[in-house]
Design a protein around this motif. Structure first.
Motif, PDB file in Angstrom:
ATOM      1  N   SER A 140      34.039  13.486   2.474  1.00  0.00           N
ATOM      2  CA  SER A 140      33.531  14.754   1.964  1.00  0.00           C
ATOM      3  C   SER A 140      34.590  15.853   2.036  1.00  0.00           C
ATOM      4  N   ALA A 141      35.459  15.889   1.052  1.00  0.00           N
ATOM      5  CA  ALA A 141      36.561  16.856   1.030  1.00  0.00           C
ATOM      6  C   ALA A 141      36.075  18.288   1.202  1.00  0.00           C
ATOM      7  N   LEU A 142      34.945  18.622   0.575  1.00  0.00           N
ATOM      8  CA  LEU A 142      34.431  19.985   0.672  1.00  0.00           C
ATOM      9  C   LEU A 142      34.148  20.362   2.117  1.00  0.00           C
ATOM     10  N   PHE A 143      33.354  19.552   2.799  1.00  0.00           N
ATOM     11  CA  PHE A 143      32.949  19.941   4.147  1.00  0.00           C
ATOM     12  C   PHE A 143      34.054  19.731   5.172  1.00  0.00           C
ATOM     13  N   THR A 144      34.981  18.845   4.889  1.00  0.00           N
ATOM     14  CA  THR A 144      36.175  18.765   5.725  1.00  0.00           C
ATOM     15  C   THR A 144      36.925  20.092   5.666  1.00  0.00           C
ATOM     16  N   ASP A 145      37.072  20.622   4.453  1.00  0.00           N
ATOM     17  CA  ASP A 145      37.735  21.922   4.278  1.00  0.00           C
ATOM     18  C   ASP A 145      36.995  23.028   5.037  1.00  0.00           C
ATOM     19  N   LEU A 146      35.679  23.063   4.848  1.00  0.00           N
ATOM     20  CA  LEU A 146      34.904  24.152   5.451  1.00  0.00           C
ATOM     21  C   LEU A 146      34.918  24.064   6.972  1.00  0.00           C
ATOM     22  N   TYR A 147      34.725  22.868   7.511  1.00  0.00           N
ATOM     23  CA  TYR A 147      34.738  22.710   8.971  1.00  0.00           C
ATOM     24  C   TYR A 147      36.114  23.050   9.546  1.00  0.00           C
ATOM     25  N   LEU A 200      29.212  13.322   8.119  1.00  0.00           N
ATOM     26  CA  LEU A 200      29.484  14.708   8.495  1.00  0.00           C
ATOM     27  C   LEU A 200      29.796  14.817   9.988  1.00  0.00           C
ATOM     28  N   CYS A 201      29.016  14.121  10.799  1.00  0.00           N
ATOM     29  CA  CYS A 201      29.245  14.145  12.252  1.00  0.00           C
ATOM     30  C   CYS A 201      30.648  13.647  12.582  1.00  0.00           C
ATOM     31  N   ASN A 202      31.077  12.618  11.879  1.00  0.00           N
ATOM     32  CA  ASN A 202      32.398  12.058  12.146  1.00  0.00           C
ATOM     33  C   ASN A 202      33.520  13.019  11.748  1.00  0.00           C
ATOM     34  N   ILE A 203      33.303  13.800  10.707  1.00  0.00           N
ATOM     35  CA  ILE A 203      34.282  14.831  10.342  1.00  0.00           C
ATOM     36  C   ILE A 203      34.441  15.812  11.499  1.00  0.00           C
ATOM     37  N   VAL A 204      33.290  16.250  12.033  1.00  0.00           N
ATOM     38  CA  VAL A 204      33.298  17.203  13.146  1.00  0.00           C
ATOM     39  C   VAL A 204      34.012  16.611  14.361  1.00  0.00           C
ATOM     40  N   ILE A 205      33.706  15.376  14.657  1.00  0.00           N
ATOM     41  CA  ILE A 205      34.301  14.709  15.820  1.00  0.00           C
ATOM     42  C   ILE A 205      35.814  14.572  15.654  1.00  0.00           C
ATOM     43  N   LYS A 206      36.286  14.251  14.443  1.00  0.00           N
ATOM     44  CA  LYS A 206      37.729  14.139  14.187  1.00  0.00           C
ATOM     45  C   LYS A 206      38.443  15.469  14.420  1.00  0.00           C
ATOM     46  N   LEU A 207      37.702  16.568  14.295  1.00  0.00           N
ATOM     47  CA  LEU A 207      38.266  17.892  14.539  1.00  0.00           C
ATOM     48  C   LEU A 207      38.220  18.264  16.025  1.00  0.00           C
ATOM     49  N   GLY A 208      37.737  17.328  16.844  1.00  0.00           N
ATOM     50  CA  GLY A 208      37.662  17.583  18.278  1.00  0.00           C
ATOM     51  C   GLY A 208      36.445  18.379  18.692  1.00  0.00           C
ATOM     52  N   LYS A 209      35.416  18.389  17.842  1.00  0.00           N
ATOM     53  CA  LYS A 209      34.192  19.150  18.113  1.00  0.00           C
ATOM     54  C   LYS A 209      33.001  18.210  18.267  1.00  0.00           C
ATOM     55  N   ARG A 210      31.892  18.772  18.741  1.00  0.00           N
ATOM     56  CA  ARG A 210      30.636  18.023  18.824  1.00  0.00           C
ATOM     57  C   ARG A 210      29.681  18.499  17.726  1.00  0.00           C
ATOM     58  N   PRO A 211      29.106  17.570  16.951  1.00  0.00           N
ATOM     59  CA  PRO A 211      28.180  17.970  15.893  1.00  0.00           C
ATOM     60  C   PRO A 211      26.794  18.327  16.445  1.00  0.00           C
ATOM     61  N   VAL A 212      26.227  19.371  15.863  1.00  0.00           N
ATOM     62  CA  VAL A 212      24.865  19.815  16.187  1.00  0.00           C
ATOM     63  C   VAL A 212      24.071  19.808  14.889  1.00  0.00           C
ATOM     64  N   LEU A 213      22.823  19.336  14.917  1.00  0.00           N
ATOM     65  CA  LEU A 213      22.004  19.372  13.702  1.00  0.00           C
ATOM     66  C   LEU A 213      20.536  19.574  14.033  1.00  0.00           C
ATOM     67  N   TRP A 214      19.814  20.119  13.061  1.00  0.00           N
ATOM     68  CA  TRP A 214      18.366  20.283  13.193  1.00  0.00           C
ATOM     69  C   TRP A 214      17.713  18.902  13.239  1.00  0.00           C
ATOM     70  N   ALA A 215      16.610  18.785  13.969  1.00  0.00           N
ATOM     71  CA  ALA A 215      16.038  17.463  14.264  1.00  0.00           C
ATOM     72  C   ALA A 215      14.928  17.019  13.316  1.00  0.00           C
ATOM     73  N   ASP A 216      14.469  17.874  12.392  1.00  0.00           N
ATOM     74  CA  ASP A 216      13.246  17.565  11.650  1.00  0.00           C
ATOM     75  C   ASP A 216      13.337  16.299  10.795  1.00  0.00           C
ATOM     76  N   ILE A 217      14.439  16.116  10.064  1.00  0.00           N
ATOM     77  CA  ILE A 217      14.527  14.952   9.180  1.00  0.00           C
ATOM     78  C   ILE A 217      14.807  13.688   9.986  1.00  0.00           C
ATOM     79  N   ALA A 218      15.585  13.823  11.046  1.00  0.00           N
ATOM     80  CA  ALA A 218      15.815  12.672  11.925  1.00  0.00           C
ATOM     81  C   ALA A 218      14.496  12.199  12.544  1.00  0.00           C
ATOM     82  N   LEU A 219      13.616  13.150  12.869  1.00  0.00           N
ATOM     83  CA  LEU A 219      12.294  12.792  13.390  1.00  0.00           C
ATOM     84  C   LEU A 219      11.476  12.045  12.338  1.00  0.00           C
ATOM     85  N   LYS A 220      11.698  12.407  11.096  1.00  0.00           N
ATOM     86  CA  LYS A 220      10.967  11.751  10.005  1.00  0.00           C
ATOM     87  C   LYS A 220      11.413  10.310   9.827  1.00  0.00           C
TER      88      LYS A 220
END
Length: 515
Positions: free
Chosen positions: A145-152, A200-220
């Motif tokens: 995801s080039a777009l979100f890699t750029d933004l992150y 997306l989580c892996n992009i964040v992790i490659k940047l040395g960060k921890r990904p955070v996300l809302w839980a509603d769809i994962a609960l689904k």
């Protein structure tokens, strides 16, 4: 066996050290913070800094910033909006927060709620739908995801936090386009969602960060949760409903991921004409203790300035002219009482006692006695019902006129009380009540016009009533501008005044045939 035992002991020690380093004061929630929604009602930089000080003084250590179009992306210049801060301002603000001990976590929506990005033709290939621009197609993005890699990456250059919040909530269009529909039929919607979120989580992790996300769809789609990276943090947002509203909550608890809780001080159905005060107080009272009992590691109070859904104005069958946020609420400047209730709920070992809190707050801030405090609370919570398509959404039958009459009583009560301190704060409550009264007067007029018994001959009388309302709106606008001067961007104050009055202005122009 000895090697396994040694490894387990080492992991326990590391986990203990990590918990202590992130929770040095022993607070039940190592992460204690607030979420600011800048999709609407953009705060000035001075107001943001004052808010950060308020967080510090209240014992909080985290600020989740949903910058949306106010973040000055350089590589993607079509994303920032007219209210965007400069990069220097963002860097200065984050340093200011860090010096206070406040961790600023950027929230960048990366799946749904991205109309403000996908409206631009540069990103048309990754839309899930070419009419509804709200969601990214999980199968049309590149592998990384080039777009979100750029933004992150850009967010990472200004934010020192170890977290990036990637959003991920309310992906209503999941499986909508043909490619996604076929994949969902073959492998399930959960696969569509989790594969993309994992990327997306892996992009964040490659940047040395921890990904955070809302839980509603994962609960689904709980069957796929465990395929996400183990450093992922879920935010379980709950605004007063059953814990399993989005899906089997127990599955989330069994997943082993870190979880933060998230109540709200402003959320649906709140708008300019209604604040469901009692709902939010009860949300604080009930959800914080439950989150503690469940072992949540964080508590982030949300404060939504809008629904996150946009109304699109098309200039042709394919191109759009503008986006308008659906549902505006009163600015956060008028919600100090709920902020303090949240602070008390966080810092107290007991669930928030709403009656005691109201009495204490009113005494400290306004100088009210017990009876006056009770009258104040009654005025805030009197008939907190929406009007939907001309009907009052109340548990028992109620007309729009009766709702207006009830609000008249609330307005009269608020004006009869005479605070001896914090007069400016009290003015916000009076203005909110007056705005609701203004709106309900209009609703009575609209109800009358939509009645099949309405006679055209009565139109001049209606026009005069609308003229009277519009004259009153000027006073409301002036009060709103004065109370929010220095708090909201000046252009945003003007915009909010326009939005709040547009329906009445349009009806007046229609009926009076004003050219």
């Amino acid at each position: 066996m000895k090697k396994l035992l040694s490894t387990l002991l080492m992991l326990i020690a590391l986990n203990t050290a990590f918990a202590q380093s992130n929770n040095p004061d022993g607070n039940r929630f190592p992460v204690r913070g607030f979420h600011l929604d800048l999709r609407n009602q953009v705060m000035t930089m001075d107001a943001l800094k004052k808010f950060a000080v308020k967080l510090k003084e209240s014992g909080m250590n985290t600020l989740v910033m949903e910058w949306e179009g106010t973040y000055p992306y350089e590589k993607h210049p079509m994303i920032p909006n007219r209210y965007a801060y400069t990069k220097a301002e963002v860097v200065s603000f984050i340093k200011y927060c860090n010096d206070l001990g406040i961790d600023v976590i950027p929230l960048q929506q990366s799946f749904g709620h991205v109309e403000y990005i996908l409206r631009n033709e540069r990103y048309k290939e990754i839309r899930e739908d070419q009419k509804d621009f709200s969601q990214v197609c999980p199968l049309e993005t590149k592998g990384d995801s080039a777009l979100f890699t750029d933004l992150y990456k850009e967010l990472g250059t200004t934010h020192t936090s170890k977290y990036i919040h990637i959003g991920g909530d309310e992906t209503y269009l999941l499986g909508h386009d043909e490619k996604c529909r076929l994949k969902a039929e073959k492998e399930g919607k959960s696969k569509l969602y989790i594969d993309y979120i994992r990327m997306l989580c892996n992009i964040v992790i490659k940047l040395g960060k921890r990904p955070v996300l809302w839980a509603d769809i994962a609960l689904k789609y709980p069957e796929a949760i465990k395929t996400l990276p183990k450093g992922t943090v879920f935010v379980d947002w709950n605004y007063g409903w059953d814990m399993s509203r989005f899906g089997d909550h127990q599955k989330l608890m069994e997943s082993g991921y870190e979880i933060w809780g998230s109540p709200a001080v402003r959320s649906s159905p709140d708008n300019y004409n209604l604040t469901t005060w009692e709902k939010h107080f009860k949300n604080i009272r009930d959800f914080i203790p439950v989150s503690e009992k469940l072992g949540y590691k964080g508590m982030i109070m949300t404060s939504w300035s809008t629904s996150g859904i946009y109304s699109t104005v098309f200039e042709s069958s394919t191109d759009i002219a503008d986006l308008y946020p659906i549902r505006h609420v009163y600015p956060l400047s008028g919600f100090n009482i709920l902020f303090d209730a949240y602070k008390e709920g966080l810092n107290s070992k007991q669930p928030l006692n709403i009656d005691d809190f109201i009495q204490k707050y009113c005494k400290e801030h306004f100088g009210f006695n017990k009876a006056q405090s009770k009258s104040f609370w009654t005025a805030l919570t009197m008939t907190p019902y929406e009007i939907k398509q001309g009907e009052v959404a109340s548990p028992t039958p109620m007309s729009v006129q009766q709702l207006l009459d009830s609000n008249h009583v609330a307005v009269k009560t608020l004006y009869s009380l005479k605070p001896v301190k914090d007069l400016e704060e009290y003015e916000h409550f009076k203005l909110m009540a007056d705005i609701r009264d203004y709106y309900l007067q209009y609703q009575v007029i609209e109800k009358q016009l939509n009645d099949s018994a309405f006679k055209v001959a009565a139109t001049p009388v209606v026009i005069e009533k609308l003229k009277t309302l519009l004259a009153a709106s000027k006073g409301l606008n002036d009060r709103f501008s004065l109370l929010n001067k220095g708090y909201l961007n000046p252009a945003d104050i003007e915009y909010e005044n326009e939005v709040r009055n547009i329906k009445i202005i349009n009806l007046y122009n229609r009926l009076s045939r004003k050219k």
